[in-house]
Motif scaffolding. Structure first.
Motif, short mmCIF file in Angstrom:
data_model
loop_
_atom_site.label_atom_id
_atom_site.label_comp_id
_atom_site.label_asym_id
_atom_site.label_seq_id
_atom_site.Cartn_x
_atom_site.Cartn_y
_atom_site.Cartn_z
N ASP A 141 0.84 -1.20 0.00
CA ASP A 141 0.00 0.00 0.00
C ASP A 141 0.88 1.25 0.00
O ASP A 141 2.07 1.20 0.30
N ARG A 163 -3.82 7.14 -6.47
CA ARG A 163 -3.71 6.21 -7.59
C ARG A 163 -5.06 5.70 -8.06
O ARG A 163 -5.94 5.41 -7.24
N PRO A 164 -5.23 5.54 -9.36
CA PRO A 164 -6.41 4.82 -9.86
C PRO A 164 -6.27 3.32 -9.58
O PRO A 164 -5.17 2.84 -9.28
N ASP A 165 -7.37 2.63 -9.67
CA ASP A 165 -7.35 1.18 -9.43
C ASP A 165 -6.77 0.49 -10.66
O ASP A 165 -7.46 0.23 -11.64
N ASP A 166 -5.47 0.22 -10.60
CA ASP A 166 -4.74 -0.34 -11.73
C ASP A 166 -3.69 -1.30 -11.17
O ASP A 166 -2.98 -0.96 -10.22
N VAL A 167 -3.55 -2.47 -11.76
CA VAL A 167 -2.62 -3.47 -11.23
C VAL A 167 -1.17 -3.02 -11.30
O VAL A 167 -0.30 -3.60 -10.64
N ARG A 171 -1.59 0.65 -4.02
CA ARG A 171 -2.90 1.17 -3.64
C ARG A 171 -2.73 2.33 -2.67
O ARG A 171 -2.10 2.19 -1.63
N SER A 172 -3.29 3.47 -3.02
CA SER A 172 -3.27 4.62 -2.11
C SER A 172 -4.17 4.33 -0.92
O SER A 172 -5.35 4.02 -1.09
N ARG A 173 -3.62 4.44 0.28
CA ARG A 173 -4.39 4.09 1.47
C ARG A 173 -4.48 5.22 2.50
O ARG A 173 -5.46 5.34 3.22
N HIS A 183 -12.25 9.65 -1.78
CA HIS A 183 -11.48 8.62 -2.49
C HIS A 183 -11.28 7.35 -1.66
O HIS A 183 -10.54 6.45 -2.09
#
Length: 344
Positions: free
Chosen positions: A76, A123-127, A131-133, A164
């Motif tokens: 993360d 971050r966008p949801d991208d593999v 992950r921005s937490r 977000h």
């Protein structure tokens, strides 16, 4: 020679009332949650910043670390200022121990990070991406001259991160300095945050300890993280007792440190060869530069120490002075005379 120590407010020694309270402290095993003094301190700390629960930890660094570990998983990402204490001075502990990736953004001079920069960094949801937490703010902001962050700014950040699905943590090592400087309650400054850490051992003058505050569920997880990094303490009521005195007796007097910092800054501004904007000083931290040919910060620090004043060099041409419980108005006057002597 009586030394005037301006290097940090971490040099403060416990007051007589703290020593008496420590000697008489009722104690138990805190890992079993049986230390009555720790339990009392945690309840008091939670109330002071308006959170449901709190956790005593050994230091502010540990508090910020366990908070990040409680909020984030491996891989993360946290979003924080490039001048923040968490990024600059905490050895990358969240990365080393938690696999947490830091995303740094430029701090403005007032310690804030522009809202548009924070939003653009999420971050966008991208593999391909972590992950921005978590977003981390610092109040007051050490490397930005001890600047306090306002409730309005912190609330704006909270509203942004909530949209977000992120969390907000405040490194509030000096949150009570911010509250006193702004004339607001510390709970108002902490209200937008999902978690906050504050120090007992800086301007509040306790010998050791910080407190992490947040929801019951968050503190339950933070307690597990504290244990995993070796922070489970036993008869910690001895240090909690000093923290109780710190919260009950040492908060309002921080205004004295702020006044002394302003007096010091104003005096330094009048010394040829030194550069400072005294109007920028709002709490107890004073950064200033030496601009005299042939004299740099390390040389000046050494000369001052020989005369009885300790300050902290932060670069080749910059120094920091931090006003604290053991520095009086008379000490500031004497220190300024010695600054003048060195510069001549």
């Amino acid at each position: 020679m009586d030394m005037i120590d301006l290097r940090s407010d971490t040099i403060t020694r416990p007051t007589a009332a703290m020593r008496e309270a420590m000697a008489a402290a009722e104690v138990g095993d805190d890992v079993f949650r049986e230390d009555p003094s720790v339990n009392r301190l945690e309840a008091m700390a939670a109330r002071r910043v308006g959170k449901p629960a709190a956790l005593l930890v050994a230091s502010g660094t540990m508090g910020n670390l366990v908070s990040q570990l409680a909020h984030c998983g491996r891989g993360d990402e946290t979003i924080l200022g490039d001048q923040s204490h968490v990024f600059f001075y905490e050895q990358g502990g969240a990365s080393a121990l938690g696999g947490i990736h830091p995303r740094t953004l430029a701090n403005d001079k007032d310690g804030t990070i522009a809202l548009e920069k924070i939003e653009a960094a999420i971050r966008p949801d991208d593999v391909h991406f972590p992950r921005s937490r978590l977003v981390i703010l610092e109040n007051t902001h050490n490397r930005c001259g001890g600047a306090p962050l306002t409730p309005a700014y912190t609330t704006a950040v909270q509203q942004l991160v909530k949209r977000h699905g992120l969390k907000l943590h405040i490194d509030g090592a000096r949150i009570f300095n911010a509250a006193v400087a702004l004339g607001v309650d510390a709970a108002e400054l902490a209200a937008p945050a999902d978690s906050i850490t504050f120090c007992l051992s800086k301007g509040l003058a306790a010998p050791v300890g910080s407190v992490v505050c947040g929801s019951e569920a968050f503190i339950t997880r933070a307690r597990r993280m504290r244990k995993s990094v070796g922070g489970g303490m036993r008869q910690a009521g001895i240090i909690a007792a000093a923290g109780i005195v710190a919260l009950t007796e040492m908060v309002e007097r921080l205004a004295e440190d702020h006044l002394n910092a302003k007096t010091l800054a104003s005096g330094l501004a009048g010394i040829p060869g030194l550069l400072i904007d005294p109007d920028a000083i709002t709490t107890n931290i004073v950064y200033f530069r030496v601009i005299k040919n042939g004299l740099d910060a390390p040389k000046m620090v050494a000369q001052l120490a020989g005369l009885g004043v300790r300050v902290l060099p932060t670069s080749t041409d910059q120094m920091r002075a931090v006003l604290n419980y053991h520095v009086t108005g008379a000490d500031v006057k004497r220190a300024l005379a010695l600054f003048n002597r060195v510069m001549k």
